[in-house]
Enzyme design. Structure first.
Site, PDB file in Angstrom:
ATOM      1  N   ASP A  89      10.332   3.838   9.037  1.00 17.85           N
ATOM      2  CA  ASP A  89      10.931   3.733  10.370  1.00 17.85           C
ATOM      3  C   ASP A  89      10.482   2.397  10.963  1.00 17.85           C
ATOM      4  O   ASP A  89       9.278   2.138  11.067  1.00 17.85           O
ATOM      5  CB  ASP A  89      10.441   4.896  11.230  1.00 17.85           C
TER       6      ASP A  89
ATOM      7  N   ASP B  52       3.429  11.300   2.042  1.00 12.82           N
ATOM      8  CA  ASP B  52       4.377  11.543   3.129  1.00 12.82           C
ATOM      9  C   ASP B  52       3.940  12.799   3.857  1.00 12.82           C
ATOM     10  O   ASP B  52       3.314  13.678   3.263  1.00 12.82           O
ATOM     11  CB  ASP B  52       5.803  11.716   2.588  1.00 12.82           C
TER      12      ASP B  52
ATOM     13  N   ASP C 163      15.736  -1.828   4.993  1.00 10.88           N
ATOM     14  CA  ASP C 163      17.075  -2.240   5.426  1.00 10.88           C
ATOM     15  C   ASP C 163      17.010  -2.846   6.820  1.00 10.88           C
ATOM     16  O   ASP C 163      18.032  -3.304   7.346  1.00 10.88           O
ATOM     17  CB  ASP C 163      18.021  -1.042   5.451  1.00 10.88           C
TER      18      ASP C 163
ATOM     19  N   LYS D 137      11.207   0.003  19.262  1.00 12.42           N
ATOM     20  CA  LYS D 137      10.789  -0.045  20.659  1.00 12.42           C
ATOM     21  C   LYS D 137       9.366  -0.588  20.779  1.00 12.42           C
ATOM     22  O   LYS D 137       8.494  -0.261  19.989  1.00 12.42           O
ATOM     23  CB  LYS D 137      10.875   1.352  21.271  1.00 12.42           C
TER      24      LYS D 137
ATOM     25  N   GLU E 175       2.691   4.885  -2.935  1.00 13.23           N
ATOM     26  CA  GLU E 175       3.932   4.714  -2.185  1.00 13.23           C
ATOM     27  C   GLU E 175       3.741   5.422  -0.852  1.00 13.23           C
ATOM     28  O   GLU E 175       3.564   6.638  -0.801  1.00 13.23           O
ATOM     29  CB  GLU E 175       5.150   5.288  -2.904  1.00 13.23           C
TER      30      GLU E 175
END
Length: 225
Positions: free
Chosen positions: A124, A75, A160, A128, A50
């Site tokens: 994220d 992470d 999302d 941009k 993950e």
């Protein structure tokens, strides 16, 4: 830094299911590269990553549901995945561990054909334009994953962000990758992919937060060509 955050950092140093290599150790090819099954999990079960695991809810949830598989949450924010690492350790789970590192270095940790499956959960979207190369489904990232993912390995993207969902679909189609399943709203889909169990049952902190704000949750399952 708050006391609780510092406490988590300190505890990560002694948790047996947490690995915190330096950047130099990663770039020199991590000593466990190619040896995760033999030296960490002590079995030959499939390994699932993950990437950007946050608090580790997905890694731990999947590890509970699939004891016949091994899971590695990755992470850079150790104070977050401490929650998952702590739960896994206290409940005696031996099929899930965590690595604190940047996703950009992920290919230095695993050998060719070492990984069976990848989950990318709520990254994220890097909307941009100048951040394009930082999107976790950018071609450069996909090339990194291909170095260690098995030939028939699966990648899951759960997000999302309609922007990232659309960007990824377009990229996959343009490059000729195999899109197995794509949903624009997994909770509103009248029919669902039975081959991806617990996709809706396990929720990350961010998924719960986004859903409570009325955001739709999208999903893509694909293979690299």
């Amino acid at each position: 830094m708050g006391k609780n955050k510092q406490k988590r950092f300190d505890e990560n140093k002694i948790l047996p299911n947490v690995f915190q290599p330096t950047r130099a150790e990663a770039l020199a090819d991590y000593p466990l590269k190619g040896k995760w099954n033999a030296e960490v999990f002590k079995n030959d079960n499939p390994i699932v990553l993950e990437l950007g695991c946050g608090k580790g809810e997905y890694s731990v949830g999947l590890a509970k549901a699939f004891p016949e598989k091994n899971f590695i949450g990755i992470d850079i924010k150790g104070a977050r995945f401490w929650f998952g690492a702590k739960e896994a350790h206290e409940t005696g789970m031996e099929n899930v561990v965590f690595i604190r590192t940047q996703i950009e270095l992920v290919d230095h940790f695993f050998a060719e054909n070492e990984i069976d499956e990848i989950w990318i959960t709520f990254p994220d979207p890097q909307i941009k334009y100048r951040r394009t190369k930082h999107r976790m489904t950018h071609p450069e990232f996909l090339a990194r994953y291909k170095k260690f993912l098995k030939k028939d390995g699966i990648i899951h993207l759960k997000t999302d962000s309609e922007f990232l969902h659309g960007y990824t679909l377009g990229l996959l189609q343009g490059a000729g990758h195999e899109i197995i399943t794509a949903h624009h709203d997994i909770y509103g889909a009248p029919e669902f992919d039975a081959n991806t169990p617990l996709l809706r049952e396990i929720q990350t902190y961010y998924e719960d937060l986004f859903s409570s704000k009325g955001k739709t949750i999208t999903y893509i399952k694909f293979r690299l060509n």
